[in-house]
Design a protein around this motif. Structure first.
Motif, PDB file in Angstrom:
ATOM      1  N   HIS A  63       0.820  -1.221   0.000  1.00 38.83           N
ATOM      2  CA  HIS A  63       0.000   0.000   0.000  1.00 38.83           C
ATOM      3  C   HIS A  63       0.852   1.270   0.000  1.00 38.83           C
ATOM      4  O   HIS A  63       0.542   2.232  -0.696  1.00 38.83           O
ATOM      5  N   THR A  64       1.920   1.272   0.778  1.00 37.50           N
ATOM      6  CA  THR A  64       2.739   2.481   0.926  1.00 37.50           C
ATOM      7  C   THR A  64       3.841   2.603  -0.111  1.00 37.50           C
ATOM      8  O   THR A  64       4.389   3.690  -0.313  1.00 37.50           O
ATOM      9  N   GLY A  65       4.184   1.479  -0.748  1.00 36.87           N
ATOM     10  CA  GLY A  65       5.302   1.500  -1.682  1.00 36.87           C
ATOM     11  C   GLY A  65       6.651   1.352  -0.992  1.00 36.87           C
ATOM     12  O   GLY A  65       7.691   1.488  -1.632  1.00 36.87           O
ATOM     13  N   LEU A  66       6.637   1.073   0.295  1.00 34.57           N
ATOM     14  CA  LEU A  66       7.874   0.858   1.044  1.00 34.57           C
ATOM     15  C   LEU A  66       8.287  -0.612   0.941  1.00 34.57           C
ATOM     16  O   LEU A  66       7.444  -1.489   0.760  1.00 34.57           O
ATOM     17  N   GLU A  67       9.571  -0.862   1.072  1.00 34.15           N
ATOM     18  CA  GLU A  67      10.075  -2.236   1.047  1.00 34.15           C
ATOM     19  C   GLU A  67       9.564  -2.990   2.280  1.00 34.15           C
ATOM     20  O   GLU A  67       9.545  -2.432   3.382  1.00 34.15           O
ATOM     21  N   PRO A  68       9.169  -4.262   2.108  1.00 32.74           N
ATOM     22  CA  PRO A  68       8.663  -5.040   3.249  1.00 32.74           C
ATOM     23  C   PRO A  68       9.616  -5.079   4.438  1.00 32.74           C
ATOM     24  O   PRO A  68       9.176  -4.974   5.587  1.00 32.74           O
ATOM     25  N   LEU A  69      10.908  -5.211   4.185  1.00 33.22           N
ATOM     26  CA  LEU A  69      11.885  -5.244   5.280  1.00 33.22           C
ATOM     27  C   LEU A  69      11.891  -3.920   6.046  1.00 33.22           C
ATOM     28  O   LEU A  69      11.997  -3.900   7.276  1.00 33.22           O
ATOM     29  N   TYR A  70      11.744  -2.806   5.324  1.00 35.46           N
ATOM     30  CA  TYR A  70      11.708  -1.487   5.953  1.00 35.46           C
ATOM     31  C   TYR A  70      10.426  -1.320   6.769  1.00 35.46           C
ATOM     32  O   TYR A  70      10.443  -0.765   7.875  1.00 35.46           O
ATOM     33  N   VAL A  71       9.301  -1.811   6.248  1.00 29.79           N
ATOM     34  CA  VAL A  71       8.040  -1.752   7.000  1.00 29.79           C
ATOM     35  C   VAL A  71       8.177  -2.549   8.290  1.00 29.79           C
ATOM     36  O   VAL A  71       7.725  -2.099   9.353  1.00 29.79           O
ATOM     37  N   SER A  72       8.822  -3.697   8.226  1.00 29.55           N
ATOM     38  CA  SER A  72       9.038  -4.502   9.427  1.00 29.55           C
ATOM     39  C   SER A  72       9.856  -3.732  10.460  1.00 29.55           C
ATOM     40  O   SER A  72       9.525  -3.709  11.655  1.00 29.55           O
ATOM     41  N   LYS A  73      10.924  -3.086  10.005  1.00 28.63           N
ATOM     42  CA  LYS A  73      11.768  -2.293  10.901  1.00 28.63           C
ATOM     43  C   LYS A  73      10.975  -1.132  11.518  1.00 28.63           C
ATOM     44  O   LYS A  73      11.042  -0.885  12.728  1.00 28.63           O
ATOM     45  N   LEU A  74      10.212  -0.424  10.681  1.00 28.91           N
ATOM     46  CA  LEU A  74       9.397   0.691  11.185  1.00 28.91           C
ATOM     47  C   LEU A  74       8.356   0.192  12.179  1.00 28.91           C
ATOM     48  O   LEU A  74       8.128   0.821  13.226  1.00 28.91           O
ATOM     49  N   ALA A  75       7.716  -0.929  11.863  1.00 29.05           N
ATOM     50  CA  ALA A  75       6.677  -1.476  12.746  1.00 29.05           C
ATOM     51  C   ALA A  75       7.256  -1.863  14.104  1.00 29.05           C
ATOM     52  O   ALA A  75       6.623  -1.624  15.140  1.00 29.05           O
TER      53      ALA A  75
END
Length: 160
Positions: A63-75
């Motif tokens: 949805h955001t266009g962010l890399e999955p690994l980066y979303v995991s780190k942010l989460a």
């Protein structure tokens, strides 16, 4: 640097504009303890929750266009801050679902209000958020975002 450098490509101008807006949002949401990337995540999560979705990290990345690994780190960082809960998806034990906490919803509502005001300010030259030029600009940006990133095949290159 001039706001309209002679000979600048559209790609360069889009990059400069995105950097300017990222910095502006970073500064605006910093007092709430958020970065621009974290804001993008919680605001998207907030909107998805309002439509009844409880997305996985992967769905939020898409949805955001962010890399999955980066979303995991942010989460993980947002979870440590008490803004997001990460739980295993009962339907898919490999997937992690994200939910805003009560504190996360409150911070996100405040951040959305701040960023909305900032966007109104930044879009003033086009008539503000509701202006016809802004709507046309948004349609053009959406058109560009719909272009696939796959490189052209050899046959497509030869036909050009």
């Amino acid at each position: 640097m001039s706001t309209n450098p002679e000979g600048a490509t559209p790609g360069f101008l889009v990059w400069r504009l995105s950097m300017k807006w990222r910095v502006a949002v970073d500064r605006a949401v910093a007092p709430l303890g958020l970065t621009h990337a974290q804001y993008s995540l919680v605001a998207s999560l907030y909107g998805m929750h309002r439509t009844g979705l409880r997305p996985s990290q992967r769905q939020l990345a898409d949805h955001t266009g962010l890399e999955p690994l980066y979303v995991s780190k942010l989460a993980r960082a947002l979870e440590a801050a008490g803004l997001v809960e990460r739980t295993r998806d009962p339907a898919d034990p490999r997937a992690v679902q994200l939910t805003l906490t009560d504190q996360g919803r409150e911070v996100t509502r405040r951040a959305i209000g701040i960023v909305h005001g900032l966007l109104e300010q930044l879009l003033t030259p086009l008539g503000g958020l509701g202006g016809p030029r802004t709507k046309a600009f948004s349609r053009e940006l959406a058109t560009l975002l719909d272009v696939p990133l796959d490189p052209p095949t050899e046959n497509e290159t030869e036909q050009s």
